[in-house]
Design a protein around this motif. Structure first.
Motif, PDB file in Angstrom:
ATOM      1  N   ARG A  44       0.810  -1.227   0.000  1.00 12.23           N
ATOM      2  CA  ARG A  44       0.000   0.000   0.000  1.00 12.23           C
ATOM      3  C   ARG A  44       0.843   1.277   0.000  1.00 12.23           C
ATOM      4  NH1 ARG A  44      -3.283  -1.595   5.068  1.00 12.23           N
ATOM      5  NH2 ARG A  44      -1.367  -2.786   5.280  1.00 12.23           N
ATOM      6  N   ARG A  46       3.886   1.721   0.643  1.00 18.94           N
ATOM      7  CA  ARG A  46       5.063   1.721   1.508  1.00 18.94           C
ATOM      8  C   ARG A  46       6.035   0.676   0.991  1.00 18.94           C
ATOM      9  NH1 ARG A  46       3.363   5.797   2.978  1.00 18.94           N
ATOM     10  NH2 ARG A  46       2.813   6.531   5.061  1.00 18.94           N
ATOM     11  N   TYR A  47       7.279   1.050   0.916  1.00 18.10           N
ATOM     12  CA  TYR A  47       8.305   0.153   0.394  1.00 18.10           C
ATOM     13  C   TYR A  47       9.228  -0.264   1.523  1.00 18.10           C
ATOM     14  CZ  TYR A  47       6.479   2.333  -3.741  1.00 18.10           C
ATOM     15  OH  TYR A  47       5.608   2.778  -4.693  1.00 18.10           O
ATOM     16  N   THR A  48       9.501  -1.568   1.614  1.00 14.69           N
ATOM     17  CA  THR A  48      10.513  -2.029   2.550  1.00 14.69           C
ATOM     18  C   THR A  48      11.797  -2.201   1.760  1.00 14.69           C
ATOM     19  OG1 THR A  48       8.839  -3.162   3.839  1.00 14.69           O
ATOM     20  CG2 THR A  48      11.130  -3.782   4.244  1.00 14.69           C
ATOM     21  N   THR A  57      11.666   1.369   6.109  1.00 14.47           N
ATOM     22  CA  THR A  57      10.376   1.630   5.479  1.00 14.47           C
ATOM     23  C   THR A  57      10.440   2.983   4.788  1.00 14.47           C
ATOM     24  OG1 THR A  57       9.295   0.397   7.237  1.00 14.47           O
ATOM     25  CG2 THR A  57       7.889   1.788   5.879  1.00 14.47           C
ATOM     26  N   MET A  59       8.666   5.788   1.620  1.00 14.22           N
ATOM     27  CA  MET A  59       7.622   6.160   0.670  1.00 14.22           C
ATOM     28  C   MET A  59       8.323   6.719  -0.563  1.00 14.22           C
ATOM     29  SD  MET A  59       6.356   9.688   2.449  1.00 14.22           S
ATOM     30  CE  MET A  59       5.670  10.402   0.972  1.00 14.22           C
ATOM     31  N   LEU A  88      10.187   6.876   8.556  1.00 16.99           N
ATOM     32  CA  LEU A  88       9.814   6.780   7.151  1.00 16.99           C
ATOM     33  C   LEU A  88      10.873   7.489   6.310  1.00 16.99           C
ATOM     34  CD1 LEU A  88       7.531   5.622   5.439  1.00 16.99           C
ATOM     35  CD2 LEU A  88       6.348   7.813   5.643  1.00 16.99           C
ATOM     36  N   ARG A  90      12.641   8.113   2.281  1.00 14.13           N
ATOM     37  CA  ARG A  90      12.076   8.407   0.968  1.00 14.13           C
ATOM     38  C   ARG A  90      12.921   7.776  -0.132  1.00 14.13           C
ATOM     39  NH1 ARG A  90      12.384  13.910  -0.437  1.00 14.13           N
ATOM     40  NH2 ARG A  90      13.964  13.985   1.173  1.00 14.13           N
TER      41      ARG A  90
END
Ligand SMILES: Nc1nc2c(ncn2[C@@H]2O[C@H](COP(=O)(O)OP(=O)(O)OP(=O)(O)O)[C@@H](O)[C@H]2O)c(=O)[nH]1
Ligand SMILES: [Mg+2]
Ligand SMILES: [Zn+2]
Length: 329
Positions: A44, A46-48, A57, A59, A88, A90
């Protein structure tokens, strides 16, 4: 688009010759400090991202525009890279991909989805029983891998339930390597094939992809479906995830079961490219030849008759070609 209004991006910068220091565009901040990582999973928006052994994590940064990010992508990330909860970072860059595995949702909806980036190998997983092998899906997966420049590997599971002979014979002329496995069995040959590769596992739901991944990666803890749910269309794995093999011996990527493998984006000539013994024969074909039959003007039969390839190879090529237009369940 005229060159001067094109947005400068990393690729443009690299190919432009004759500049000493690294040129800058006004539209894009430099991010020289970005750390390199690999996208492990996407959930959704969010990228790991694995950065120096830390799971971060992140975005997507606004400046990426609509550029897609997929599991397997090598990216640059900035911000909090501590990996602590509630942080978070980027993603500011996506590196050029070596390969892209796409599927179209189905043949009438040509919207392309990128399943994974940078895979070297596709383990096409099919169970010998429960559910029985879907040759249509195997063929279509082969088309997808061959046209993406990803080496196929046929992985036949559940050999405790049925013998592999029929399936093996079917893929012999295609020169596709095959391994036969069963739960709890020896995975030595499979491990050898996976060594130092980035391998994406694809196949119907319930064929045993996650079971294999759990055996290969002891701490993977992928959920495994119940036998009662096999064939009922319940997907146990819901998103793709990349896992490192023990000892840093390569990567395996578990993916959710697919119902079909849409190939609306693949042309006959795309597939021919994966058959070097036939490719040159198509020079004599009429423009736009679909390579289906000599009756339709295709010159590949003549090419084979002249001894450049074999009738079996041509038949295998045409079977795969035909699989593009057959939808499978
Ligand atoms: N008999 C037998 N059952 C197996 C074998 N491998 C897996 N299974 C069973 O098959 C069922 C489905 O296995 P999964 O590993 O969840 O299948 P999957 O391909 O990951 O399925 P999705 O995540 O839904 O795509 C489970 O009940 C497994 O225990 C095998 O070699 N033999
Ligand atoms: Mg699974
Ligand atoms: Zn032709």
């Amino acid at each position: 688009m005229p060159r001067d209004v094109r947005r400068l991006d990393e690729d443009d910068v690299r190919v432009r010759p004759g500049r000493g220091s690294r040129p800058r565009s006004k539209q894009r901040p430099g991010h020289d400090d970005a750390a390199d990582g690999m996208v492990i999973t996407v959930d959704r928006g969010r990228y790991t991202v694995l950065v120096d052994d830390v799971l971060v994590t992140a975005m997507r940064a606004r400046e990426l525009g609509r550029k897609g990010i997929a599991v397997g992508d090598r990216v640059g990330v900035v911000g909090d890279l501590s990996g602590r909860p509630d942080t978070l970072a980027r993603v500011v860059r996506v590196q050029e991909r070596d390969t892209v595995l796409r599927r179209t949702a189905d043949d009438t909806d040509p919207l392309e989805r990128v399943i994974v980036a940078n895979a070297d190998q596709m383990a096409i997983v099919a169970s010998l029983a429960e559910p029985p092998p879907s040759y249509g899906l195997i063929d279509r997966s082969l088309v997808a891998s061959l046209t993406a420049g990803i080496e196929p590997l046929l992985c036949l599971t559940k050999s405790d339930l049925a013998p592999p002979d029929d399936a093996l014979v079917r893929y012999e002329q295609l020169d596709v390597p095959a391994v036969v496995t069963h739960r709890g069995g020896d995975l030595g040959e499979l491990r050898e094939r996976l060594h130092d590769q980035i391998s994406v596992f694809v196949g119907h739901s319930g064929v045993g992809k996650s079971t294999l991944i759990n055996a290969l990666v002891p701490d993977a803890q992928r959920a495994v479906g119940a036998v009662s749910a096999v064939g009922k269309g319940t997907h146990t794995s819901s998103s793709a995830i990349a896992l490192r093999l023990p000892g840093g011996d390569g990567w395996v990527i578990d993916t959710p079961g697919v119902r079909s493998f849409g190939l609306a984006h693949v042309s006959a000539d795309d597939l021919l490219w994966a058959f070097p013994d036939l490719e040159d024969g198509a020079v004599q074909c009429p423009p736009g030849c679909e390579h289906q039959s000599a009756a339709a003007g295709c010159m590949l039969d003549a090419w084979v008759a002249a001894g450049h390839s074999t009738p079996d190879r041509l038949a295998a090529f045409r079977r795969l070609l035909g699989s593009r237009s057959v939808s499978v369940e």
